[in-house]
Scaffold this motif. Structure first.
Motif, PDB file in Angstrom:
ATOM      1  N   THR A  13       0.836  -1.198   0.000  1.00 58.10           N
ATOM      2  CA  THR A  13       0.000   0.000   0.000  1.00 58.10           C
ATOM      3  C   THR A  13       0.871   1.248   0.000  1.00 58.10           C
ATOM      4  N   GLY A  15      -1.072   7.766  -2.885  1.00 60.09           N
ATOM      5  CA  GLY A  15      -1.111   8.360  -4.210  1.00 60.09           C
ATOM      6  C   GLY A  15      -1.493   9.834  -4.174  1.00 60.09           C
ATOM      7  N   LYS A  39      -4.644   9.577  -1.579  1.00 63.56           N
ATOM      8  CA  LYS A  39      -5.463   8.397  -1.857  1.00 63.56           C
ATOM      9  C   LYS A  39      -4.584   7.145  -1.859  1.00 63.56           C
ATOM     10  N   TYR A  96      -3.327   3.317  -2.597  1.00 61.25           N
ATOM     11  CA  TYR A  96      -3.491   2.335  -3.668  1.00 61.25           C
ATOM     12  C   TYR A  96      -2.461   1.230  -3.460  1.00 61.25           C
ATOM     13  N   GLN A 103       0.526  -0.788  -4.857  1.00 61.12           N
ATOM     14  CA  GLN A 103       1.581  -0.717  -5.874  1.00 61.12           C
ATOM     15  C   GLN A 103       2.190  -2.108  -6.059  1.00 61.12           C
ATOM     16  N   ASN A 146      -0.221  -0.330 -12.769  1.00 60.78           N
ATOM     17  CA  ASN A 146      -0.661   0.815 -11.983  1.00 60.78           C
ATOM     18  C   ASN A 146      -0.825   2.054 -12.851  1.00 60.78           C
ATOM     19  N   ARG A 203      -3.994   1.821 -14.866  1.00 61.23           N
ATOM     20  CA  ARG A 203      -5.152   2.034 -13.998  1.00 61.23           C
ATOM     21  C   ARG A 203      -5.299   3.492 -13.567  1.00 61.23           C
ATOM     22  N   GLU A 252      -3.348   5.012 -11.393  1.00 59.52           N
ATOM     23  CA  GLU A 252      -2.871   5.213 -10.026  1.00 59.52           C
ATOM     24  C   GLU A 252      -1.467   5.800 -10.003  1.00 59.52           C
ATOM     25  N   THR A 260       0.239  13.003  -9.220  1.00 57.95           N
ATOM     26  CA  THR A 260       0.274  11.544  -9.338  1.00 57.95           C
ATOM     27  C   THR A 260       1.699  11.018  -9.217  1.00 57.95           C
TER      28      THR A 260
END
Length: 286
Positions: free
Chosen positions: A55, A58, A62, A64, A66, A111, A114, A116, A144
């Motif tokens: 985890t 992001g 947020k 996400y 990885q 990733n 997506r 992320e 990002t």
């Protein structure tokens, strides 16, 4: 003219996303061809999943997951060693090879697809790391995260930098983090599509010649308006010394309390029977 991420034109973000998708899709077949044999070898080594999903924080805090090819023993993160030195005993023999050539990063193309991550952007950190950011450093989380960035090139030898330290976490926060964060903030203010493409090219060049890659990076940094301190560090001609992170006036002198040593982590996994065979020699301090 400087601009903050919330003032970046939507067109620039849309074009960046288009480049991310296009290049990631183009690289996916090669990534699969390179990564699959190593994934099989990792699984054969201990019969555990070859993919590690950690985890990370992001954009806009947020979380996400990885993805990476697993280069360490199972449950290595439980040791609370967040900065990995070159001689870390948690790294498996196959893991040592794929980390050297950054092949463990290949699954992060997923990733990127997506949304992320981006191909270029600040390297993501865990929540624990982000929570100790200064107010200035927390601005980095407004964009990002990426697979590569300026700091990834400058500190491509990060494992070697913190090697031999009695506290690898502290060594990272004193030697690497101060400049890594400053490069991220520079990118935040001066990023363009051209800079992204240039950093991708320099990253590829890094696999063939680190010296040439650092030389090419100097040209990009000058165009971004980097100060003399950032240019000097990026040359990597002098040893790094402890320095305060941006937004702080003192050098970090503590991190997260006592972590297990890599030796203790390997021993624990060996006793649990989850990490496959670990040579006895690894459990004998040298």
């Amino acid at each position: 003219m400087l601009f903050r991420s919330d003032r970046v034109p939507c067109k620039l973000n849309a074009m960046k996303r288009l480049i991310d998708i296009t290049l990631s899709l183009a690289a996916l077949p090669l990534a699969l061809a390179l990564g699959l044999p190593f994934a099989i070898a990792i699984w054969l080594g201990d019969r555990q999943s070859p993919i590690y999903g950690g985890t990370r924080v992001g954009k806009d805090w947020k979380p996400y997951r990885q993805y990476k090819l697993r280069s360490m023993i199972v449950d290595a993160e439980k040791s609370r060693i967040y900065a990995t030195p070159e001689n870390d005993l948690r790294i498996t023999p196959i893991g040592r090879f794929i980390r050297r050539y950054k092949l463990d990063e290949l699954p992060q193309l997923w990733n990127v697809l997506r949304g992320e991550m981006s191909l270029v952007g600040p390297r993501p950190n865990t929540l624990r790391e982000c929570e100790i950011y200064s107010a200035e450093e927390k601005r980095i989380l407004s964009i990002t995260p990426g697979i590569t960035d300026i700091a990834s090139i400058v500190f491509s030898d990060e494992q070697r930098i913190i090697n031999g330290s009695s506290d690898s976490n502290l060594a990272y926060h004193q030697l690497v983090r101060p400049w890594k964060s400053r490069y991220c903030l520079l990118y935040l203010e001066r990023r363009t599509l051209l800079i992204d493409l240039e950093l991708i090219a320099v990253t590829v060049l890094l696999f063939f010649s680190r010296t040439l890659a650092l030389t090419c990076l100097q040209h990009a940094l000058r165009r971004m308006g980097a100060g003399s301190d950032l240019l000097s560090i990026a040359r990597r001609e002098r040893p790094l010394v402890p320095f305060p992170p941006p937004g702080m006036t003192t050098v970090v002198d503590s991190t997260f309390g006592k972590a297990e040593t890599a030796l203790e982590a390997v021993a624990k996994v060996r006793l649990s029977g989850r990490g496959g065979h670990v040579p006895s020699g690894l459990l004998t301090p040298t």
